[in-house]
Design a protein around this motif. Structure first.
Motif, PDB file in Angstrom:
ATOM      1  N   VAL A 144      -4.925  10.721  -2.915  1.00  0.00           N
ATOM      2  CA  VAL A 144      -4.473   9.424  -3.427  1.00  0.00           C
ATOM      3  C   VAL A 144      -5.669   8.486  -3.515  1.00  0.00           C
ATOM      4  CG1 VAL A 144      -2.999   7.419  -3.032  1.00  0.00           C
ATOM      5  CG2 VAL A 144      -2.158   9.727  -2.495  1.00  0.00           C
ATOM      6  N   LEU A 145      -5.943   8.000  -4.723  1.00  0.00           N
ATOM      7  CA  LEU A 145      -7.047   7.079  -4.978  1.00  0.00           C
ATOM      8  C   LEU A 145      -6.457   5.759  -5.448  1.00  0.00           C
ATOM      9  CD1 LEU A 145     -10.133   6.602  -5.259  1.00  0.00           C
ATOM     10  CD2 LEU A 145      -9.950   7.498  -7.588  1.00  0.00           C
ATOM     11  N   LEU A 146      -6.772   4.675  -4.758  1.00  0.00           N
ATOM     12  CA  LEU A 146      -6.211   3.361  -5.062  1.00  0.00           C
ATOM     13  C   LEU A 146      -7.161   2.548  -5.915  1.00  0.00           C
ATOM     14  CD1 LEU A 146      -5.017   2.418  -1.453  1.00  0.00           C
ATOM     15  CD2 LEU A 146      -3.697   3.612  -3.208  1.00  0.00           C
ATOM     16  N   MET A 147      -6.637   1.938  -6.981  1.00  0.00           N
ATOM     17  CA  MET A 147      -7.394   0.945  -7.740  1.00  0.00           C
ATOM     18  C   MET A 147      -6.994  -0.421  -7.211  1.00  0.00           C
ATOM     19  SD  MET A 147      -7.834   2.093 -11.695  1.00  0.00           S
ATOM     20  CE  MET A 147      -9.198   0.918 -11.791  1.00  0.00           C
ATOM     21  N   VAL A 148      -7.986  -1.167  -6.705  1.00  0.00           N
ATOM     22  CA  VAL A 148      -7.702  -2.433  -6.032  1.00  0.00           C
ATOM     23  C   VAL A 148      -8.622  -3.526  -6.555  1.00  0.00           C
ATOM     24  CG1 VAL A 148      -6.980  -1.192  -3.955  1.00  0.00           C
ATOM     25  CG2 VAL A 148      -9.332  -1.998  -4.150  1.00  0.00           C
ATOM     26  N   GLN A 149      -8.216  -4.763  -6.338  1.00  0.00           N
ATOM     27  CA  GLN A 149      -9.081  -5.895  -6.672  1.00  0.00           C
ATOM     28  C   GLN A 149      -9.966  -6.256  -5.494  1.00  0.00           C
ATOM     29  OE1 GLN A 149      -6.449  -8.993  -8.016  1.00  0.00           O
ATOM     30  NE2 GLN A 149      -6.231  -8.116 -10.053  1.00  0.00           N
ATOM     31  N   GLY A 150      -9.549  -5.912  -4.320  1.00  0.00           N
ATOM     32  CA  GLY A 150     -10.311  -6.180  -3.101  1.00  0.00           C
ATOM     33  C   GLY A 150      -9.574  -5.583  -1.929  1.00  0.00           C
ATOM     34  N   THR A 151     -10.221  -5.534  -0.781  1.00  0.00           N
ATOM     35  CA  THR A 151      -9.573  -4.947   0.386  1.00  0.00           C
ATOM     36  C   THR A 151      -8.742  -5.998   1.103  1.00  0.00           C
ATOM     37  OG1 THR A 151     -11.551  -5.394   1.683  1.00  0.00           O
ATOM     38  CG2 THR A 151     -11.347  -3.207   0.716  1.00  0.00           C
ATOM     39  N   ASP A 152      -7.525  -5.620   1.466  1.00  0.00           N
ATOM     40  CA  ASP A 152      -6.650  -6.492   2.240  1.00  0.00           C
ATOM     41  C   ASP A 152      -5.844  -5.604   3.181  1.00  0.00           C
ATOM     42  OD1 ASP A 152      -4.727  -5.270   0.643  1.00  0.00           O
ATOM     43  OD2 ASP A 152      -4.460  -7.011  -0.653  1.00  0.00           O
ATOM     44  N   GLU A 153      -4.915  -6.192   3.907  1.00  0.00           N
ATOM     45  CA  GLU A 153      -4.165  -5.421   4.893  1.00  0.00           C
ATOM     46  C   GLU A 153      -3.339  -4.317   4.240  1.00  0.00           C
ATOM     47  OE1 GLU A 153      -2.877  -3.770   8.231  1.00  0.00           O
ATOM     48  OE2 GLU A 153      -4.475  -5.250   8.013  1.00  0.00           O
ATOM     49  N   ALA A 154      -2.796  -4.577   3.034  1.00  0.00           N
ATOM     50  CA  ALA A 154      -2.015  -3.549   2.348  1.00  0.00           C
ATOM     51  C   ALA A 154      -2.876  -2.334   2.018  1.00  0.00           C
ATOM     52  CB  ALA A 154      -1.394  -4.128   1.074  1.00  0.00           C
ATOM     53  N   VAL A 155      -4.113  -2.577   1.584  1.00  0.00           N
ATOM     54  CA  VAL A 155      -5.032  -1.481   1.282  1.00  0.00           C
ATOM     55  C   VAL A 155      -5.387  -0.724   2.551  1.00  0.00           C
ATOM     56  CG1 VAL A 155      -7.339  -0.900   0.443  1.00  0.00           C
ATOM     57  CG2 VAL A 155      -5.962  -2.606  -0.766  1.00  0.00           C
ATOM     58  N   ARG A 156      -5.643  -1.441   3.642  1.00  0.00           N
ATOM     59  CA  ARG A 156      -5.979  -0.777   4.897  1.00  0.00           C
ATOM     60  C   ARG A 156      -4.820   0.064   5.414  1.00  0.00           C
ATOM     61  NH1 ARG A 156      -9.041  -5.592   5.324  1.00  0.00           N
ATOM     62  NH2 ARG A 156      -7.357  -6.806   6.230  1.00  0.00           N
ATOM     63  N   ARG A 157      -3.589  -0.435   5.243  1.00  0.00           N
ATOM     64  CA  ARG A 157      -2.419   0.356   5.650  1.00  0.00           C
ATOM     65  C   ARG A 157      -2.339   1.646   4.847  1.00  0.00           C
ATOM     66  NH1 ARG A 157       0.560  -4.419   5.398  1.00  0.00           N
ATOM     67  NH2 ARG A 157       1.602  -3.656   3.522  1.00  0.00           N
ATOM     68  N   ALA A 158      -2.596   1.543   3.542  1.00  0.00           N
ATOM     69  CA  ALA A 158      -2.525   2.731   2.688  1.00  0.00           C
ATOM     70  C   ALA A 158      -3.582   3.756   3.085  1.00  0.00           C
ATOM     71  CB  ALA A 158      -2.695   2.327   1.217  1.00  0.00           C
ATOM     72  N   LEU A 159      -4.782   3.296   3.439  1.00  0.00           N
ATOM     73  CA  LEU A 159      -5.835   4.215   3.871  1.00  0.00           C
ATOM     74  C   LEU A 159      -5.459   4.891   5.188  1.00  0.00           C
ATOM     75  CD1 LEU A 159      -8.941   2.060   2.934  1.00  0.00           C
ATOM     76  CD2 LEU A 159      -8.325   4.252   1.919  1.00  0.00           C
ATOM     77  N   ARG A 160      -4.887   4.113   6.105  1.00  0.00           N
ATOM     78  CA  ARG A 160      -4.466   4.709   7.375  1.00  0.00           C
ATOM     79  C   ARG A 160      -3.315   5.689   7.161  1.00  0.00           C
ATOM     80  NH1 ARG A 160      -5.464  -0.690   9.368  1.00  0.00           N
ATOM     81  NH2 ARG A 160      -3.262  -1.240   9.097  1.00  0.00           N
ATOM     82  N   ALA A 161      -2.501   5.451   6.119  1.00  0.00           N
ATOM     83  CA  ALA A 161      -1.349   6.312   5.854  1.00  0.00           C
ATOM     84  C   ALA A 161      -1.731   7.618   5.167  1.00  0.00           C
ATOM     85  CB  ALA A 161      -0.320   5.559   5.009  1.00  0.00           C
ATOM     86  N   GLY A 162      -2.964   7.709   4.677  1.00  0.00           N
ATOM     87  CA  GLY A 162      -3.381   8.969   4.066  1.00  0.00           C
ATOM     88  C   GLY A 162      -4.052   8.859   2.717  1.00  0.00           C
ATOM     89  N   ALA A 163      -4.144   7.644   2.153  1.00  0.00           N
ATOM     90  CA  ALA A 163      -4.879   7.498   0.892  1.00  0.00           C
ATOM     91  C   ALA A 163      -6.325   7.917   1.115  1.00  0.00           C
ATOM     92  CB  ALA A 163      -4.819   6.060   0.390  1.00  0.00           C
TER      93      ALA A 163
END
Length: 252
Positions: free
Chosen positions: A98-117
């Protein structure tokens, strides 16, 4: 644009010929169309399908079996962490990256990385950086600096592991053929820089940079720039966060 091979040498040793299947996920059709246009530039990438939400992405991933699920994490109502966890839990036929396209890092992005992204790429990344991130994700790497993810993570955030050295002895031996300048160019390639950007960085003419790129591709027996990026990370010439078990065991 990622160049096509200059010669029909797809059977060279050291080439990567498997087609990377990508599933696009996002609620904005125009965004998906733009991303598809970039991915379609690379003959080694195939957009296998699209989904507009997490439920649709899970269902389509089960049928299409992509290597990479590219998620527009800015889509309203799309829980990237839940989707990443659901896809990471798949054991049948292997879990896609899973590869995320983001505008910047925030808590939602960090949660996704911890979840397996597996990683992130900023929405302002260049086409070359996006293609490199897709190939690296498909190859099993954690892409944590594509287009600007902070190199130094805050407490509790995922941190890059040690260099992955899973290249063969023969692959690593080819690096001895590179000149110091070609090694510099390879390092900048791995960072996703274009020829023009490398020209400015190294204070060289763009034609000279192109010559260095072609020479290092020939010496390393690689088809194109994307394969050079993967080679650099896989052999440890450029540090990368690798998703392999060895890297996880030795990380501190």
């Amino acid at each position: 644009m990622i160049p096509r091979p200059a010669t029909p040498e797809g059977e060279r040793r050291g080439t990567i010929t498997a087609l990377v299947r990508v599933l696009l996920v996002g609620d904005r059709a125009i965004t998906r169309a733009g991303i598809r246009a970039v991915l379609d530039r690379d003959p080694a990438v195939e957009v296998a399908g699209e989904a507009t939400d997490a439920a649709g992405a899970e269902a389509r991933a089960a049928g299409l079996r992509p290597q990479v699920v590219l998620v527009d994490a800015q889509s309203p109502g799309l829980d990237a962490a839940r989707l990443a966890a659901a896809l990471a839990a798949r054991t049948e036929n292997g879990a896609p990256g899973v590869l995320l396209m983001v505008q910047g890092t925030d808590e939602a992005v960090r949660r996704a990385l911890r979840a397996g992204a597996r990683g992130v790429v900023l929405s302002r990344a260049t086409p070359a950086q996006l293609l490199s991130a897709v190939h690296l994700t498909a190859a099993g790497y954690a892409v944590l600096e594509a287009g600007g993810f902070p190199a130094t993570a805050r407490e509790g955030e995922p941190r890059p592991g040690p260099p992955c050295r899973h290249g063969t002895d023969e692959e690593r031996a080819r690096a001895a053929l590179l000149t110091p300048r070609e090694r510099e160019v390879l390092t900048l390639l791995a960072r996703g820089l274009s020829n023009a950007e490398m020209s400015a960085e190294l204070v060289l003419g763009e034609s000279t940079v192109k010559s260095h790129v072609q020479h290092l591709l020939d010496k390393l027996e690689l088809r194109n720039r994307v394969h050079a990026v993967i080679y650099a990370h896989r052999t440890g010439l450029v540090p990368a966060a690798c998703g392999c078990a060895d890297a996880r065991r030795t990380a501190v």
